[in-house]
Design a protein around this motif. Structure first.
Motif, PDB file in Angstrom:
ATOM      1  N   PHE A  10       0.861  -1.185   0.000  1.00 26.56           N
ATOM      2  CA  PHE A  10       0.000   0.000   0.000  1.00 26.56           C
ATOM      3  C   PHE A  10       0.893   1.230   0.000  1.00 26.56           C
ATOM      4  N   GLU A  11       0.628   2.129  -0.907  1.00 26.58           N
ATOM      5  CA  GLU A  11       1.416   3.355  -0.987  1.00 26.58           C
ATOM      6  C   GLU A  11       0.490   4.562  -1.013  1.00 26.58           C
ATOM      7  N   THR A  18      -3.754   4.807   3.914  1.00 25.71           N
ATOM      8  CA  THR A  18      -3.280   3.436   3.657  1.00 25.71           C
ATOM      9  C   THR A  18      -3.451   2.540   4.884  1.00 25.71           C
ATOM     10  N   THR A  19      -3.180   3.092   6.065  1.00 23.91           N
ATOM     11  CA  THR A  19      -3.239   2.277   7.283  1.00 23.91           C
ATOM     12  C   THR A  19      -4.658   1.763   7.525  1.00 23.91           C
ATOM     13  N   ILE A  22      -5.495  -0.955   4.867  1.00 30.39           N
ATOM     14  CA  ILE A  22      -4.779  -2.213   5.092  1.00 30.39           C
ATOM     15  C   ILE A  22      -5.461  -2.994   6.224  1.00 30.39           C
ATOM     16  N   LYS A  23      -5.880  -2.274   7.245  1.00 28.21           N
ATOM     17  CA  LYS A  23      -6.569  -2.924   8.376  1.00 28.21           C
ATOM     18  C   LYS A  23      -7.895  -3.524   7.911  1.00 28.21           C
ATOM     19  N   ASN A  40       4.664  -3.019   8.092  1.00 30.57           N
ATOM     20  CA  ASN A  40       4.851  -1.653   7.582  1.00 30.57           C
ATOM     21  C   ASN A  40       6.322  -1.236   7.540  1.00 30.57           C
ATOM     22  N   SER A  97       1.941  -4.817   3.164  1.00 33.66           N
ATOM     23  CA  SER A  97       2.836  -3.840   3.799  1.00 33.66           C
ATOM     24  C   SER A  97       2.387  -2.411   3.541  1.00 33.66           C
ATOM     25  N   ASP A  98       2.337  -1.662   4.626  1.00 35.89           N
ATOM     26  CA  ASP A  98       2.071  -0.239   4.563  1.00 35.89           C
ATOM     27  C   ASP A  98       3.416   0.396   4.183  1.00 35.89           C
ATOM     28  N   ARG A  99       3.606   0.671   2.892  1.00 35.53           N
ATOM     29  CA  ARG A  99       4.819   1.239   2.280  1.00 35.53           C
ATOM     30  C   ARG A  99       5.880   0.175   1.970  1.00 35.53           C
ATOM     31  N   SER A 103       7.993   4.152  -1.702  1.00 35.72           N
ATOM     32  CA  SER A 103       8.044   5.315  -0.804  1.00 35.72           C
ATOM     33  C   SER A 103       9.418   5.975  -0.876  1.00 35.72           C
TER      34      SER A 103
END
Ligand code: TYD
Length: 205
Positions: A10-11, A18-19, A22-23, A40, A97-99, A103
């Motif tokens: 996720f970007e 994004t957070t 993703i959750k 992350n 993954s968050d980023r 990034s």
């Protein structure tokens, strides 16, 4: 160039959402009893914590050293013998993954030579999916302000505009096999969520 299967990245700009997304996706996998792992960057491992200190100005260094720290944190994130995510994807879990290195390409290229940033990130595998939550800079700024807390280095409008342009440029030339979804992050949370689900389920994920 290798692709890490079942790896979803996720970007987005700071405050893009994004957070949250993703959750929500993790909750959906939970509901469907699909094994997943959420993570992350920067990580909460020692190198990631050092990065947080730099962002909060507790530690001062150069933009190039910071770019190298992000790359170092990423290598550890992928390959650490006890928690590396490469192994987790091989175990059959979907890793979100968050980023990831996009990034670095987007953020670090504002202050460092883009070729330098690209070079130090060139050995990392590509993810199978990128979800770019594209939220307008103004909206991101509003959300960052509401969130309060310590203002990190990059929470600035002009900076975020350059970052967004770098992201979009990078996404124009993705290698084959890397699937990109751009979602409008200014839409309601559940609309964005449904778009992401629909997209991934069209790949049976
Ligand atoms: P993040 O944890 O996503 O932000 P937050 O703490 O607000 O949830 O990321 C922290 C900052 O690090 C964010 O401004 C983006 C930046 N960043 C880079 O500049 N390069 C990178 O490679 C990564 C992973 C993050």
């Amino acid at each position: 160039m290798s692709i890490l299967r079942s790896f979803i990245v996720f970007e987005g700009l700071d405050g893009a959402g994004t957070t949250t997304q993703i959750k929500n996706l993790a909750r959906y996998y939970e509901f469907n009893r699909r094994p997943y792992y959420i993570t992350n960057e920067p990580t909460s491992n020692p190198i990631g914590l050092l990065i947080r200190d730099v962002l909060q100005k507790k530690v001062v260094t150069t933009p190039e050293a910071l770019a190298l720290l992000y790359a170092s944190d990423r290598h550890d994130h992928l390959y650490n013998p006890s928690y590396g995510i490469e192994r987790i994807t091989e175990e059959g879990r979907v890793v979100m993954s968050d980023r990831y290195f996009y990034s670095s390409i987007a953020y670090q290229s504002v202050q460092c030579n883009p070729d330098f940033v690209r070079t130090i990130n060139s050995a990392f595998p590509s993810p199978e999916f990128i979800i770019f939550v594209d939220t307008p800079v103004e909206e991101c700024m509003n959300r960052i302000e509401k969130r309060g807390g310590v203002k990190e280095l990059f929470d600035r409008a002009e900076y975020l505009t350059s970052v967004r342009n770098n992201y979009l440029r990078e996404f124009e030339n993705l290698p084959e096999g890397v699937n990109l979804l751009v979602v409008d992050g200014s839409k309601p949370i559940d609309t964005v969520e449904m778009e992401i689900r629909k997209y991934l389920s069209s790949f049976s994920l």
